[in-house]
Enzyme design. Structure first.
Site, PDB file in Angstrom:
ATOM      1  N   LYS A 248      -7.810  13.778   5.208  1.00  0.00           N
ATOM      2  CA  LYS A 248      -7.314  12.744   5.089  1.00  0.00           C
ATOM      3  C   LYS A 248      -6.116  12.472   6.300  1.00  0.00           C
ATOM      4  O   LYS A 248      -6.131  13.675   6.972  1.00  0.00           O
ATOM      5  CB  LYS A 248      -6.389  12.535   3.826  1.00  0.00           C
ATOM      6  CG  LYS A 248      -5.669  13.927   3.596  1.00  0.00           C
ATOM      7  CD  LYS A 248      -4.877  13.955   2.193  1.00  0.00           C
ATOM      8  CE  LYS A 248      -6.002  14.022   0.910  1.00  0.00           C
ATOM      9  NZ  LYS A 248      -6.310  12.622   0.295  1.00  0.00           N
ATOM     10  N   ARG A 249      -5.416  11.547   6.677  1.00  0.00           N
ATOM     11  CA  ARG A 249      -4.491  11.421   7.526  1.00  0.00           C
ATOM     12  C   ARG A 249      -3.428  12.569   7.327  1.00  0.00           C
ATOM     13  O   ARG A 249      -3.234  12.964   6.200  1.00  0.00           O
ATOM     14  CB  ARG A 249      -3.654  10.342   7.687  1.00  0.00           C
ATOM     15  CG  ARG A 249      -4.315   9.147   8.460  1.00  0.00           C
ATOM     16  CD  ARG A 249      -4.808   9.305   9.620  1.00  0.00           C
ATOM     17  NE  ARG A 249      -3.826   9.423  10.516  1.00  0.00           N
ATOM     18  CZ  ARG A 249      -3.586   8.409  11.424  1.00  0.00           C
ATOM     19  NH1 ARG A 249      -4.118   7.133  11.425  1.00  0.00           N
ATOM     20  NH2 ARG A 249      -2.406   8.494  12.228  1.00  0.00           N
TER      21      ARG A 249
ATOM     22  N   LYS B  30       1.517  14.252   1.939  1.00  0.00           N
ATOM     23  CA  LYS B  30       0.137  14.667   1.286  1.00  0.00           C
ATOM     24  C   LYS B  30      -0.257  16.411   1.313  1.00  0.00           C
ATOM     25  O   LYS B  30      -1.050  16.607   0.713  1.00  0.00           O
ATOM     26  CB  LYS B  30      -1.118  14.139   2.395  1.00  0.00           C
ATOM     27  CG  LYS B  30      -1.092  12.582   2.511  1.00  0.00           C
ATOM     28  CD  LYS B  30      -2.106  12.183   3.558  1.00  0.00           C
ATOM     29  CE  LYS B  30      -1.923  10.677   3.592  1.00  0.00           C
ATOM     30  NZ  LYS B  30      -2.999   9.861   2.835  1.00  0.00           N
TER      31      LYS B  30
ATOM     32  N   THR C 231      -8.293   7.037  -1.807  1.00  0.00           N
ATOM     33  CA  THR C 231      -9.708   6.396  -2.050  1.00  0.00           C
ATOM     34  C   THR C 231     -10.671   7.663  -1.725  1.00  0.00           C
ATOM     35  O   THR C 231     -11.778   7.535  -2.206  1.00  0.00           O
ATOM     36  CB  THR C 231     -10.236   5.318  -1.134  1.00  0.00           C
ATOM     37  OG1 THR C 231      -9.503   5.363   0.103  1.00  0.00           O
ATOM     38  CG2 THR C 231      -9.339   4.075  -1.692  1.00  0.00           C
TER      39      THR C 231
ATOM     40  N   LYS D 269     -14.485   9.058  -3.539  1.00  0.00           N
ATOM     41  CA  LYS D 269     -15.731   9.468  -3.066  1.00  0.00           C
ATOM     42  C   LYS D 269     -16.066  10.591  -3.530  1.00  0.00           C
ATOM     43  O   LYS D 269     -17.416  11.131  -3.712  1.00  0.00           O
ATOM     44  CB  LYS D 269     -15.405   9.146  -1.464  1.00  0.00           C
ATOM     45  CG  LYS D 269     -15.351   7.916  -0.845  1.00  0.00           C
ATOM     46  CD  LYS D 269     -14.745   7.606   0.312  1.00  0.00           C
ATOM     47  CE  LYS D 269     -14.024   6.361   0.769  1.00  0.00           C
ATOM     48  NZ  LYS D 269     -13.424   6.224   1.959  1.00  0.00           N
TER      49      LYS D 269
ATOM     50  N   HIS E 298       0.863  -1.191   0.100  1.00  0.00           N
ATOM     51  CA  HIS E 298      -0.034   0.011  -0.058  1.00  0.00           C
ATOM     52  C   HIS E 298       0.680   1.246   0.049  1.00  0.00           C
ATOM     53  O   HIS E 298       0.426   2.194   0.050  1.00  0.00           O
ATOM     54  CB  HIS E 298      -0.909  -0.058   1.189  1.00  0.00           C
ATOM     55  CG  HIS E 298      -2.044  -0.628   1.117  1.00  0.00           C
ATOM     56  ND1 HIS E 298      -3.196  -0.788   0.566  1.00  0.00           N
ATOM     57  CD2 HIS E 298      -2.176  -2.298   1.604  1.00  0.00           C
ATOM     58  CE1 HIS E 298      -3.947  -1.714   0.722  1.00  0.00           C
ATOM     59  NE2 HIS E 298      -3.262  -2.500   1.336  1.00  0.00           N
TER      60      HIS E 298
END
Ligand code: 73E
Length: 806
Positions: A536-537, A542, A644, A648, A349
């Protein structure tokens, strides 16, 4: 299932009275929830029993998904929807005068996961049942899920997530008949088994009892009930004397006490290794036992069983499986190895090397002495076999399991299995050409891609019922059971009435979120603004910080020209930082202080608002995501394996602001270049910088006045109360040369944001984009992803009884 409102009301009241021993007029939402859950249990239990019976009778092959994380969120609505009785129950409650929303909120999120990886595992459980495949989950029954986040003075504070609460897990059932023992520590030596073979003898081992709790996984409209098995630890009665004090017992109970709240690095803790082995061993032992009940030869177990290793956490599986087959059932090494490789498969992942688990050999051998012996044997045989095949020394060394006093869990998973997959096309390419390149050289046939997916039902029918009705209005209800029918919406993306409908439903979702924001933070936001969301985390790669830099730029734009034209924006963040991840926590603090500064500046007013919503989790995502206009997916190209939430947001009509990373690339392919906003470096640009080492962030800072001003804002006192955090950020960006290339991407990000603002101003154009995203999001259904896993990796066929609809 067929159920009338009258029948439901009757069943529900009976359960409330008899099981909860209470009556409607006095019941609390929590009591109503438990009664409702127990009513539903009565409905699906016969289906569950039937399913297990049929699978056994037909000897269907079963895939077991091993994961230390499952993040289903709330289960109530999913269970109702999948049983086909959500509307009946809502109607029944309306007749009884019960507020369904209040009751559903009484369910605590089942948060046995950190983020995307755990949520994906839960999605796969739903999709396995929905597609009808026999796929069961295997995980841990943590007492405490991912920590509960509170924000105090702008700082993240972590509290235990006591998700069992007073209710417990209403969906689970303890299965005493499948209890097994798991051994740790001690010494192992080999002795003559009397049949010409050696057998291991253990001394001073710690024996713990693994107790399974099963949580049903219901398929959508097909009557299928699969199983998610979560293991808990207990002390076997016969060993009670070894644990005389409460502290002694607590140390054991710690194994299933808490989910590691870290999605970035290997904690390196003995307890973590024990957790991983505990659930892997318990799961494999029961799998072998139930296979043997079929009366088939053990060396052919791969014909009826697949075991999937979700990231490296359960990667001890191949070695433990070998131990069981050889030590406990007397198989020869070669037969056991043949079976093991055919049974096992592995998903990677992330390419972040710190998340690829490695254990010090000393620790590993201490905790799992017999498994360690087997790993060394696997490793030696592997090296010998590679060498015999003419593979060069360096490649062999790079791919070995035991190397430099470390056990490389990913290597064990790859060598011990037949399949390795990444989770988006670009990620799989990177695995092949970089992270796992030596493995790709020796075993290219093992590599394949399986782009992630999402459970469309949760993100549309459950989280966005208004949007779902609007879709029904334009293309009928067929998409609810066949998501590919969503494509029919492409016909209406320029229809002005359809655009007005979809606009309206988004505004309603925004208002719902605006109300929540006002209630929880006291900040008033207007739905006239663009809702721009990054949830998100919190992780440096990120790049939440890039988003922050853009907000600072807008802040200065308004301050410089308060009378200028400005399209109002609300920036919404939700993110948990790993408790030990100092830098990530500093970014949370900065966001909150910047929010205070901006939200309380009268000159800025409604033009700009910044909101950090605390305790981001699945149920909060259900509120936030359908309300977004813009989905921020701005990771440094190459670093986000897939993502992911991007899927959404797309499905609920947000436009993606994206770098060419992870599944963003595949989203772009689906919607076309005009319906997504792309900016920044590509993965090749990033790798070129790595190769040439020519990146110098201070050069950009010195020469670009806009960037200079934005970066200085972190340290010049403009943002109050965060001197320390501000300097850390400054240092990361300038002193330490900006590891994630924020400065490099900043200008193109700002341009992309300006372009997006223009697009939003043209409502017809914007709605065309938004609806095109919805219409083409079917590609990311986890039902299709799981079909690919089932057919291409696990070699499952569809059990005949899974094909009926109810
Ligand atoms: O890109 C996401 C991906 O969509 C990735 O970061 C995430 O997995 C998602 C599902 O495939 C992920 N989580 C972890 N590694 N990758 C991880 C690592 C260690 C502990 C917990 C989670």
């Amino acid at each position: 299932m067929e159920l009338t409102t009258e029948q439901f009301i009757h069943d529900f009241e009976l359960t409330l009275n008899e099981q909860q021993q209470t009556i409607l007029s006095t019941a609390t939402p929590s009591e109503l929830f438990v009664a409702l859950a127990h009513t539903i249990r009565q409905y699906y239990t016969p289906l569950w029993i039937e399913r297990n019976k049929k699978l056994q009778e037909n000897k269907d092959k079963i895939a077991y998904y091993f994961s230390v994380e499952f993040l289903p969120g709330r289960m109530l609505e999913t269970n109702l929807l999948n049983l086909g009785i959500l509307d009946v129950v809502k109607e029944g409650f309306a007749q009884l005068g019960i507020d369904f929303t209040q009751v559903k909120q009484a369910e605590h999120d089942m948060a046995l996961g950190n983020g995307g990886l755990g949520r994906l595992a839960a999605a796969f459980m739903d999709s396995l049942a929905t597609t009808g495949y026999a796929g069961f989950g295997n995980g841990l029954r943590y007492k405490y899920g991912l920590f509960k986040q509170r924000i105090v003075n702008g700082y993240q504070v972590e509290l235990p997530d006591a998700w069992f609460g007073s209710i417990g897990n209403v969906w689970e059932t303890r299965k005493d008949h499948d209890i097994v023992d798991v051994r740790f520590f001690g010494n192992v030596y080999m002795t003559d088994a009397g049949n010409g073979k050696l057998k291991p003898v253990y001394s001073d081992a710690q024996v713990l009892r693994a107790v399974p709790y099963d949580v049903p996984q219901l398929g959508y409209g097909n009557g299928v009930v699969n199983n998610l098995r979560l293991w808990d630890v207990e002390i076997p009665e016969e060993y009670e004397l070894s644990y005389p004090t409460i502290e002694d017992r607590r140390r054991v109970e710690d194994i299933t006490a808490v989910l590691y709240p870290d999605d970035s690095s290997d904690e390196g803790k003995k307890l973590r290794l024990m957790q991983e082995y505990f659930m892997t061993s318990a799961g494999l032992q029961t799998i072998v036992k139930s296979y043997l009940k079929l009366g088939l030869p053990l060396e052919r177990i791969y014909e009826k069983v697949s075991v999937h290793i979700n990231d490296t956490h359960p990667a001890v599986a191949p070695a433990e499986f070998m131990r069981i087959l050889i030590d406990e059932y007397g198989l020869e090494w070669d037969d056991a190895w043949n079976a093991t490789q055919k049974v096992m498969s592995y998903t990677n992942h992330t390419i972040l090397s710190e998340a690829l688990e490695k254990w010090h050999t000393g620790l590993f051998a201490h905790v799992l002495p017999r498994v360690y012996q087997i790993i060394v044997e696997i490793d030696n045989r592997y090296a010998a076999q590679m060498s015999a095949q003419g593979v060069d020394y360096e490649t062999i060394e790079n791919t070995r399991i035991v190397r430099n006093n470390q056990v490389h869990m990913a290597h064990l998973a790859i060598i011990g299995g037949h399949s390795v997959n990444g989770v988006a096309q670009i990620h799989t390419e990177l695995l092949k050409e970089d992270t796992l390149r030596d493995f790709y050289k020796v075993s290219p046939e093992k590599f394949n891609n399986k782009t992630n997916g999402i459970v469309q039902r949760r993100w549309t029918q459950i989280a966005a019922p208004g949007l779902s009705k609007t879709i029904d209005k334009w293309i009928g209800q067929g998409w609810r059971s066949d998501i590919h029918e969503l494509r029919k919406l492409n016909e209406y993306v320029d229809n002005s009435q359809a655009q007005a409908d979809f606009w309206e439903v988004k505004q309603l979702a925004k208002q719902r979120l605006a109300d929540y924001i006002e209630q929880t933070t006291g900040v008033h936001v207007t739905t006239d603004a663009i809702f721009d969301v990054q949830v998100k985390r919190l992780h440096a790669y990120k790049r939440q910080l890039l988003n922050v830099m853009h907000i600072i730029k807008l802040y200065w734009d308004i301050k410089d020209n308060p009378e200028g034209e400005f399209t109002p924006r609300v920036f919404i963040f939700g993110a948990k930082a790993a408790p030990g991840y100092h830098f990530a926590k500093s970014i949370i603090k900065i966001i909150n202080e910047l929010a205070n500064l901006i939200n309380n500046d009268e000159q800025i007013g409604d033009k700009l608002k910044v909101v950090f919503l605390e305790n981001y989790r699945v149920s909060l995502a259900e509120l936030i995501i359908p309300a977004a206009n813009v989905s921020e997916q701005i990771s440094l190209a190459s670093k986000e394996a897939s993502g992911t939430s991007n899927m959404k947001f797309m499905m609920t009509g947000a436009v993606t602001m994206a770098t060419l990373d992870g599944a963003n690339i595949e989203i772009k392919d689906e919607v076309g270049d005009d319906n997504i906003v792309i900016f920044g470096m590509t993965k090749d640009d990033v790798y070129n910088h790595y190769a040439t080492r020519d990146y110098y962030s201070r050069g950009i800072y010195d020469n670009d006045p806009v960037i200079h001003r934005v970066v200085n804002t972190f340290v010049d006192g403009t943002i109050p109360n965060c001197q320390r955090e501000g300097s850390e950020i400054f240092d990361a960006l300038i002193t330490y040369n900006d590891e994630y290339f924020l400065l490099q991407d900043f200008t193109s990000y700002v341009e992309a944001q300006e372009h997006l603002t223009q697009l939003y101003a043209d409502r017809a154009r914007w709605m065309h984009m938004s609806m095109t995203n919805i219409a083409n999001s079917d590609k990311f259904t986890s039902d299709d992803t799981i079909r690919q896993y089932a057919q291409e990796i696990w070699n499952l066929s569809l059990p005949s009884h899974g094909k009926h609809r109810i």
